[in-house]
Design a protein around this motif. Structure first.
Motif, PDB file in Angstrom:
ATOM      1  N   PHE A  37       0.830  -1.196   0.000  1.00 41.38           N
ATOM      2  CA  PHE A  37       0.000   0.000   0.000  1.00 41.38           C
ATOM      3  C   PHE A  37       0.870   1.254   0.000  1.00 41.38           C
ATOM      4  O   PHE A  37       1.741   1.423   0.866  1.00 41.38           O
ATOM      5  CB  PHE A  37      -0.925   0.019   1.223  1.00 41.38           C
ATOM      6  CG  PHE A  37      -2.048  -0.969   1.152  1.00 41.38           C
ATOM      7  CD1 PHE A  37      -3.260  -0.615   0.582  1.00 41.38           C
ATOM      8  CD2 PHE A  37      -1.893  -2.254   1.649  1.00 41.38           C
ATOM      9  CE1 PHE A  37      -4.304  -1.516   0.516  1.00 41.38           C
ATOM     10  CE2 PHE A  37      -2.928  -3.165   1.589  1.00 41.38           C
ATOM     11  CZ  PHE A  37      -4.143  -2.801   1.021  1.00 41.38           C
ATOM     12  N   GLU A  38       0.590   2.125  -0.955  1.00 37.63           N
ATOM     13  CA  GLU A  38       1.234   3.436  -1.003  1.00 37.63           C
ATOM     14  C   GLU A  38       0.388   4.416  -0.201  1.00 37.63           C
ATOM     15  O   GLU A  38      -0.826   4.523  -0.394  1.00 37.63           O
ATOM     16  CB  GLU A  38       1.358   3.909  -2.446  1.00 37.63           C
ATOM     17  CG  GLU A  38       1.983   5.285  -2.596  1.00 37.63           C
ATOM     18  CD  GLU A  38       1.980   5.775  -4.031  1.00 37.63           C
ATOM     19  OE1 GLU A  38       2.375   6.930  -4.259  1.00 37.63           O
ATOM     20  OE2 GLU A  38       1.557   4.997  -4.908  1.00 37.63           O
ATOM     21  N   ILE A  39       1.029   5.164   0.685  1.00 38.99           N
ATOM     22  CA  ILE A  39       0.310   6.105   1.542  1.00 38.99           C
ATOM     23  C   ILE A  39       0.049   7.397   0.773  1.00 38.99           C
ATOM     24  O   ILE A  39       0.981   8.011   0.247  1.00 38.99           O
ATOM     25  CB  ILE A  39       1.104   6.395   2.826  1.00 38.99           C
ATOM     26  CG1 ILE A  39       1.273   5.108   3.623  1.00 38.99           C
ATOM     27  CG2 ILE A  39       0.415   7.461   3.674  1.00 38.99           C
ATOM     28  CD1 ILE A  39       2.129   5.248   4.861  1.00 38.99           C
ATOM     29  N   LEU A  40      -1.213   7.798   0.705  1.00 37.93           N
ATOM     30  CA  LEU A  40      -1.604   9.016   0.001  1.00 37.93           C
ATOM     31  C   LEU A  40      -1.806  10.123   1.029  1.00 37.93           C
ATOM     32  O   LEU A  40      -2.918  10.516   1.367  1.00 37.93           O
ATOM     33  CB  LEU A  40      -2.884   8.774  -0.808  1.00 37.93           C
ATOM     34  CG  LEU A  40      -2.870   7.570  -1.762  1.00 37.93           C
ATOM     35  CD1 LEU A  40      -4.229   7.397  -2.435  1.00 37.93           C
ATOM     36  CD2 LEU A  40      -1.779   7.725  -2.806  1.00 37.93           C
ATOM     37  N   SER A  41      -0.693  10.658   1.560  1.00 39.76           N
ATOM     38  CA  SER A  41      -0.776  11.688   2.592  1.00 39.76           C
ATOM     39  C   SER A  41       0.455  12.568   2.516  1.00 39.76           C
ATOM     40  O   SER A  41       1.569  12.084   2.294  1.00 39.76           O
ATOM     41  CB  SER A  41      -0.890  11.042   3.983  1.00 39.76           C
ATOM     42  OG  SER A  41      -0.835  12.012   4.993  1.00 39.76           O
ATOM     43  N   GLU A 137      -5.219   8.097   3.551  1.00 43.07           N
ATOM     44  CA  GLU A 137      -5.671   7.038   2.655  1.00 43.07           C
ATOM     45  C   GLU A 137      -4.448   6.328   2.083  1.00 43.07           C
ATOM     46  O   GLU A 137      -3.377   6.927   1.936  1.00 43.07           O
ATOM     47  CB  GLU A 137      -6.528   7.605   1.515  1.00 43.07           C
ATOM     48  CG  GLU A 137      -7.848   8.187   1.979  1.00 43.07           C
ATOM     49  CD  GLU A 137      -8.710   8.663   0.820  1.00 43.07           C
ATOM     50  OE1 GLU A 137      -8.194   8.741  -0.318  1.00 43.07           O
ATOM     51  OE2 GLU A 137      -9.896   8.956   1.047  1.00 43.07           O
ATOM     52  N   ALA A 138      -4.627   5.060   1.752  1.00 41.00           N
ATOM     53  CA  ALA A 138      -3.564   4.256   1.133  1.00 41.00           C
ATOM     54  C   ALA A 138      -4.179   3.434   0.016  1.00 41.00           C
ATOM     55  O   ALA A 138      -5.353   3.030   0.085  1.00 41.00           O
ATOM     56  CB  ALA A 138      -2.873   3.366   2.162  1.00 41.00           C
ATOM     57  N   PHE A 139      -3.378   3.196  -1.003  1.00 36.29           N
ATOM     58  CA  PHE A 139      -3.869   2.503  -2.192  1.00 36.29           C
ATOM     59  C   PHE A 139      -2.909   1.389  -2.551  1.00 36.29           C
ATOM     60  O   PHE A 139      -1.681   1.564  -2.541  1.00 36.29           O
ATOM     61  CB  PHE A 139      -4.016   3.485  -3.359  1.00 36.29           C
ATOM     62  CG  PHE A 139      -4.435   2.846  -4.649  1.00 36.29           C
ATOM     63  CD1 PHE A 139      -5.752   2.501  -4.877  1.00 36.29           C
ATOM     64  CD2 PHE A 139      -3.496   2.565  -5.638  1.00 36.29           C
ATOM     65  CE1 PHE A 139      -6.147   1.904  -6.060  1.00 36.29           C
ATOM     66  CE2 PHE A 139      -3.871   1.975  -6.824  1.00 36.29           C
ATOM     67  CZ  PHE A 139      -5.204   1.642  -7.033  1.00 36.29           C
ATOM     68  N   GLY A 140      -3.459   0.203  -2.875  1.00 36.91           N
ATOM     69  CA  GLY A 140      -2.618  -0.925  -3.245  1.00 36.91           C
ATOM     70  C   GLY A 140      -3.237  -1.755  -4.350  1.00 36.91           C
ATOM     71  O   GLY A 140      -4.461  -1.750  -4.551  1.00 36.91           O
ATOM     72  N   GLU A 141      -2.389  -2.474  -5.089  1.00 36.62           N
ATOM     73  CA  GLU A 141      -2.816  -3.351  -6.169  1.00 36.62           C
ATOM     74  C   GLU A 141      -2.191  -4.726  -5.996  1.00 36.62           C
ATOM     75  O   GLU A 141      -1.111  -4.875  -5.418  1.00 36.62           O
ATOM     76  CB  GLU A 141      -2.436  -2.775  -7.532  1.00 36.62           C
ATOM     77  CG  GLU A 141      -3.129  -1.483  -7.896  1.00 36.62           C
ATOM     78  CD  GLU A 141      -2.748  -0.982  -9.276  1.00 36.62           C
ATOM     79  OE1 GLU A 141      -3.610  -0.396  -9.951  1.00 36.62           O
ATOM     80  OE2 GLU A 141      -1.582  -1.192  -9.682  1.00 36.62           O
ATOM     81  N   GLY A 142      -2.881  -5.731  -6.511  1.00 34.72           N
ATOM     82  CA  GLY A 142      -2.367  -7.090  -6.451  1.00 34.72           C
ATOM     83  C   GLY A 142      -3.067  -7.978  -7.466  1.00 34.72           C
ATOM     84  O   GLY A 142      -3.872  -7.511  -8.278  1.00 34.72           O
TER      85      GLY A 142
END
Length: 226
Positions: A37-41, A137-142
């Protein structure tokens, strides 16, 4: 019903088919995948921050579908990379067909697998120094892969007694969920001992539906002349 007129000929749209029976089968599956997860802050999160997940948003894209369909134990041709299908029944799928039987109970087995691209968005709160809290918020892909076997019974008319073709229509539907209480995060720090990104372990839930409809194809309506 809409009527299309052309000169003195009136064309009436024909019905595609008559529903004879329909049934739904539901399977529930669990999966577990790692997600970064990349932190969007814009606010840095120090290494002593305690993180609490408030909300998750789960999205997926189906990349590949592979399936096998059996009718009364007979393997039938189907569209592999599709969640929808339509199969015309014939006597080779049925054992001991007699004209005195008005309808038949068919045993359906669908063995299906999916490859997904997963996106998870997290809304969370970080508690800093026991007196300050930061919402972020954090965003991740898999990627994920699941398999399921769905068993169904559907009623179909006896094809020996009908001049029209008998079809089975298949339609799969999938719903995925990622609950906050089943998402576990481990922080990874940068050179300044701030949290750089979050290594997640996501337990995902899927619900797979199989809708089967037994159809009798309708005869075409002949054009009528004035």
């Amino acid at each position: 019903m809409n009527v299309v007129c052309k000169r003195n000929i009136r064309l009436h749209p024909a019905n595609v088919g008559t529903i004879y029976d329909s049934v739904r089968t539901i399977n529930k599956l669990n999966s577990n995948i790692p997600i970064n997860f990349e932190i969007l802050s814009e606010c840095p999160l120090p290494n002593n921050a305690k993180i609490d997940i408030l909300e998750t948003k789960f999205e997926y894209q189906i990349c590949k579908v592979d399936k096998k369909i059996l009718v009364n134990g007979h393997n039938v041709d189907c569209t592999l990379n599709s969640i929808k299908d339509k199969i015309c029944l014939n006597k080779s799928y049925i054992n001991l067909v007699h004209k005195n039987c008005s309808n038949l109970i068919l045993s359906i087995v669908e063995n299906i697998s999916f490859d997904f691209k997963i996106k998870v968005k997290v809304k969370a709160i970080a508690y800093i120094d026991n007196c300050r809290k930061v919402f972020f918020e954090a965003f991740g892909e898999g990627e994920d892969h699941i398999k399921s076997i769905l068993l169904s019974n559907v009623c179909a008319p006896n094809m020996v007694k009908y001049s029209q073709n008998i079809y089975l229509k298949f339609d799969n539907d999938i719903m995925g969920m990622a609950y906050p209480e089943f998402l576990f995060l481990s922080p990874i720090y940068d050179c300044d001992l701030n949290i750089d990104f979050l290594l997640g372990n996501a337990f995902l839930n899927y619900i797979i539906n199989l809708d089967i409809t037994s159809l009798i194809s309708s005869d075409l309506n002949l054009p009528s002349y004035k």
